[in-house]
Design an enzyme around this catalytic site. Structure first.
Site, mmCIF file in Angstrom:
data_model
loop_
_atom_site.group_PDB
_atom_site.id
_atom_site.type_symbol
_atom_site.label_atom_id
_atom_site.label_comp_id
_atom_site.label_asym_id
_atom_site.label_seq_id
_atom_site.Cartn_x
_atom_site.Cartn_y
_atom_site.Cartn_z
ATOM 1 C CB CYS A 1 -3.312 -4.209 2.459
ATOM 2 S SG CYS A 1 -5.183 -3.631 2.323
ATOM 3 C CE1 TYR B 1 -6.749 -3.209 14.579
ATOM 4 C CE2 TYR B 1 -4.801 -3.194 16.386
ATOM 5 C CZ TYR B 1 -5.866 -2.551 15.545
ATOM 6 O OH TYR B 1 -5.887 -1.003 15.453
ATOM 7 C CB CYS C 1 -6.893 -5.286 5.020
ATOM 8 S SG CYS C 1 -5.528 -4.415 5.517
ATOM 9 C CD GLU D 1 -31.824 6.732 17.681
ATOM 10 O OE1 GLU D 1 -32.419 7.670 18.173
ATOM 11 O OE2 GLU D 1 -32.241 5.685 17.373
ATOM 12 C CB SER E 1 -0.900 0.063 1.295
ATOM 13 O OG SER E 1 -1.611 -1.102 1.287
ATOM 14 C CD GLU F 1 -9.083 -8.088 12.500
ATOM 15 O OE1 GLU F 1 -8.577 -8.801 11.497
ATOM 16 O OE2 GLU F 1 -9.513 -6.920 12.600
ATOM 17 C CG HIS G 1 -35.552 7.323 16.024
ATOM 18 N ND1 HIS G 1 -34.895 6.483 17.020
ATOM 19 C CD2 HIS G 1 -36.785 6.566 15.931
ATOM 20 C CE1 HIS G 1 -35.855 5.864 17.756
ATOM 21 N NE2 HIS G 1 -37.040 5.924 17.034
ATOM 22 C CE LYS H 1 -9.504 -7.947 8.390
ATOM 23 N NZ LYS H 1 -8.701 -7.303 9.160
HETATM 24 P P1 NDP Z 1 -0.497 -7.186 18.078
HETATM 25 O O1 NDP Z 1 0.587 -6.860 18.513
HETATM 26 O O2 NDP Z 1 -1.553 -6.584 18.006
HETATM 27 O O3 NDP Z 1 -0.847 -8.556 18.913
HETATM 28 C C1 NDP Z 1 0.003 -9.522 19.304
HETATM 29 C C2 NDP Z 1 -0.509 -10.386 20.340
HETATM 30 O O4 NDP Z 1 0.406 -11.675 20.583
HETATM 31 C C3 NDP Z 1 -0.696 -9.537 21.696
HETATM 32 O O5 NDP Z 1 -2.037 -10.117 22.244
HETATM 33 C C4 NDP Z 1 0.803 -10.140 22.505
HETATM 34 O O6 NDP Z 1 0.158 -10.239 24.063
HETATM 35 C C5 NDP Z 1 0.678 -11.469 22.044
HETATM 36 N N1 NDP Z 1 2.123 -11.920 22.150
HETATM 37 C C6 NDP Z 1 3.220 -11.513 21.790
HETATM 38 N N2 NDP Z 1 4.027 -12.342 22.091
HETATM 39 C C7 NDP Z 1 3.922 -13.494 22.380
HETATM 40 C C8 NDP Z 1 4.368 -14.663 22.933
HETATM 41 N N3 NDP Z 1 5.713 -14.942 22.777
HETATM 42 N N4 NDP Z 1 3.440 -15.696 23.492
HETATM 43 C C9 NDP Z 1 2.230 -15.462 23.393
HETATM 44 N N5 NDP Z 1 1.549 -14.245 22.821
HETATM 45 C C10 NDP Z 1 2.314 -13.313 22.607
HETATM 46 O O7 NDP Z 1 -0.226 -8.230 16.890
HETATM 47 P P2 NDP Z 1 -1.039 -8.825 15.512
HETATM 48 O O8 NDP Z 1 -0.192 -9.754 15.073
HETATM 49 O O9 NDP Z 1 -2.473 -9.244 16.018
HETATM 50 O O10 NDP Z 1 -1.221 -7.588 14.618
HETATM 51 C C11 NDP Z 1 -0.244 -6.934 14.065
HETATM 52 C C12 NDP Z 1 -0.676 -5.421 13.478
HETATM 53 O O11 NDP Z 1 -1.431 -5.615 12.304
HETATM 54 C C13 NDP Z 1 -1.362 -4.551 14.532
HETATM 55 O O12 NDP Z 1 -0.645 -3.923 15.325
HETATM 56 C C14 NDP Z 1 -2.253 -3.932 13.852
HETATM 57 O O13 NDP Z 1 -1.849 -2.547 13.602
HETATM 58 C C15 NDP Z 1 -2.328 -4.670 12.337
HETATM 59 N N6 NDP Z 1 -3.531 -5.114 11.868
HETATM 60 C C16 NDP Z 1 -4.742 -4.338 11.798
HETATM 61 C C17 NDP Z 1 -5.998 -4.890 11.562
HETATM 62 C C18 NDP Z 1 -7.156 -3.974 11.614
HETATM 63 O O14 NDP Z 1 -6.904 -2.631 11.279
HETATM 64 N N7 NDP Z 1 -8.269 -4.441 11.572
HETATM 65 C C19 NDP Z 1 -6.243 -6.201 11.384
HETATM 66 C C20 NDP Z 1 -4.911 -6.952 11.539
HETATM 67 C C21 NDP Z 1 -3.890 -6.543 11.765
HETATM 68 P P3 NDP Z 1 0.559 -8.971 24.779
HETATM 69 O O15 NDP Z 1 -0.730 -7.997 24.550
HETATM 70 O O16 NDP Z 1 0.529 -9.563 26.053
HETATM 71 O O17 NDP Z 1 1.878 -8.244 24.566
#
Ligand code: NDP
Length: 463
Positions: free
Chosen positions: A54, A189, A59, A451, A26, A193, A446, A62
């Site tokens: 994406c 995320y 995106c 709303e 993108s 999702e 409405h 998905k």
């Molecule tokens: P995130 O950083 O959002 O989440 C990673 C998750 O994995 C967290 O819950 C984290 O836990 C956990 N985690 C990390 N390391 C470990 C580990 N070693 N063992 C177990 N759990 C672990 O990453 P995602 O991969 O979900 O998404 C990446 C990015 O993609 C997002 O930041 C977002 O910006 C983008 N995205 C956006 C979407 C949208 O706009 N709808 C859709 C999909 C992706 P903890 O919370 O404890 O750190």
């Protein structure tokens, strides 16, 4: 005062290109096209498929799978609304073929847009071999006055015994068949999702999250409602859980949890964050600074430590969202090719999490706002008319976090159907700095769910 990086009307230089973009996602594609429109000579290298994460493995596929999975309750709802329809059953290959055809169509559009913009496409892997030099895997070397690194990121799986058995979101779209059961690991995320998508498609879904509540960093009330509704819809969400080890067994993957419990799942999907794609790109050798996670370190103008090299999008690990990468690419072109230094605005970015229910959010969570200043919280939770009539126990949340001192709406959080669509519009008002009273001056539409955003009279909490 920031100096323009590029003198407008620069004489055709000794370089092959004015701009060479690495990565056809993108951010890279948008920057290439907009730069070419200024008259710059632009080349772009992509090693895989045009469109990036994406379009090819993020995106777009998905969201198509979200649409598909939402039909799981649509048949029962239709009956409640007077239609005589049987429960359908889901057939993944029937979706997979048109889904991939759609991705190919979009990839073709990206390619055509670049061609029509006179951007030269190199279907090759590119590495940076000098401040103004890029080496291509087809053996060519090109020189460029400016290089833009827009190579994105990839899923990152922690290393432990059996971790090679994990699949990631990249693999889901390519599966020959859906597993009967799946363990999704992570609480961000992507994990949340995909847990909802797979559950909706009829896969017995378990989700492990190591912390207290999924979607860390988002408004507590909103993420708690999402998690409760996910459990209500059948996801076996286990908080405070993680995997210790995995091994291949007949029928799938045997998982030993950190609590010692042993279970077998048809597949295990890890969504534990994403890593920038900077390995082997040659950046450090030419003096570009990388951060601890491998991200390209850039200033407010997306410029690296090497003045001729810039980076935008997920590879910089600022905000990993497609629209942000696009805006970073546009700001780069504005700065470098139009002589108009433009910082990327990373404030008040609305975003949606396509869980079921969906969550839309902009601005500060109640918790973050309270740390900053005295606030009032306006919130309401209710059963939406459409699903309530069909006998489903869905709940919606509409929430505004308001500054006591200025009355400005600091945060807006929506959980419910089409929350992503709603937050795009609410995001305009929040970005403009609208006050609670200005929300209230807007007449309600409405009967709608949204709303409530303009009719909440009394705060539920003040602090
Ligand atoms: P995130 O950083 O959002 O989440 C990673 C998750 O994995 C967290 O819950 C984290 O836990 C956990 N985690 C990390 N390391 C470990 C580990 N070693 N063992 C177990 N759990 C672990 O990453 P995602 O991969 O979900 O998404 C990446 C990015 O993609 C997002 O930041 C977002 O910006 C983008 N995205 C956006 C979407 C949208 O706009 N709808 C859709 C999909 C992706 P903890 O919370 O404890 O750190």
């Amino acid at each position: 005062m920031v100096e323009p990086r590029f003198a407008k009307g620069l004489m055709m230089s000794e370089f092959d290109y004015d701009l060479f973009v690495i990565g056809g996602g993108s951010g890279g594609v948008r920057a290439a096209r907009v730069a070419a429109a200024t008259g710059a000579k632009v080349g772009l290298a992509e090693e895989f498929r045009m469109g990036g994460t994406c379009v090819i493995r993020g995106c777009v596929p998905k969201k198509l799978m979200v649409f598909s999975s939402e039909y799981s309750h649509a048949f029962a709802d239709a009956r409640a609304y007077g239609w005589d329809v049987p429960d359908g059953s889901f057939d993944w290959p029937k979706l997979r073929a048109p889904l991939h055809a759609e991705l190919e169509r979009l990839e073709g559009i990206y390619r055509r847009l670049l061609g029509n913009s006179d951007v030269t496409i190199h279907d090759a892997r590119a590495t940076v071999s000098g401040a103004h030099e890029v080496s291509l895997s087809d053996g060519a070397t090109v020189s460029a006055k400016h290089i833009l690194v827009a190579v994105g990121g990839r899923p990152s799986v922690p290393e432990f015994e059996g971790s090679d058995l994990a699949i990631t979101s990249n693999d889901i779209f390519l599966l020959d068949e859906m597993p009967e059961s799946i363990l999704v690991v992570g609480g961000g995320y992507i994990a949340s999702e995909f847990a909802c998508i797979l559950n909706g498609l009829g896969v017995k879904t378990t989700q492990f999250y190591r912390g207290e509540q999924i979607l860390r960093g988002f408004d507590n009330e909103a993420r708690t409602l999402v998690s409760e509704q996910m459990i209500e819809k059948g996801i076996d969400l286990r908080l405070g859980s993680n995997v210790a080890s995995m091994k291949k067994v007949d029928g799938g993957v045997e998982v030993t949890g950190v609590d010692g419990k042993v279970e077998v799942f048809g597949a295990v999907m890890y969504a534990t964050g994403r890593r920038p794609n900077t390995d082997g790109l040659g950046l450090e050798a030419v003096g570009v600074e990388l951060g601890r996670g491998g991200e390209v370190v850039v200033d407010d103008y997306s410029q690296t430590k090497v003045p001729s090299i810039y980076a935008v999008g997920d590879v910089t690990d600022r905000v990993q969202l497609t629209p942000v990468a696009i805006r970073e690419g546009m700001a780069f072109v504005e700065t470098v090719f139009k002589g108009n230094p433009t910082k990327v605005d990373h404030e008040l970015i609305p975003s949606a999490i396509f869980t079921q229910p969906e969550m839309g959010t902009v601005g500060l969570s109640e918790e973050a706002a309270r740390e900053q200043e005295a606030i009032e919280v306006y919130a309401t939770t209710f059963k939406p008319m459409q699903s309530s009539f069909a006998g489903r126990p869905d709940k919606v949340l509409m929430k505004l976090v308001v500054s006591q001192a200025t009355r400005v709406v600091l945060g807006c959080h929506i959980v419910g159907p089409h929350a992503g669509e709603m937050i795009q519009l609410a995001g305009i008002a929040v970005k403009m700095g609208a006050t609670k009273e200005q929300f209230d001056q807007t007449c309600a539409v409405h009967p709608t769910m949204s709303e409530e955003l303009v009719t909440m009279r009394d705060p539920v909490r003040t602090s």
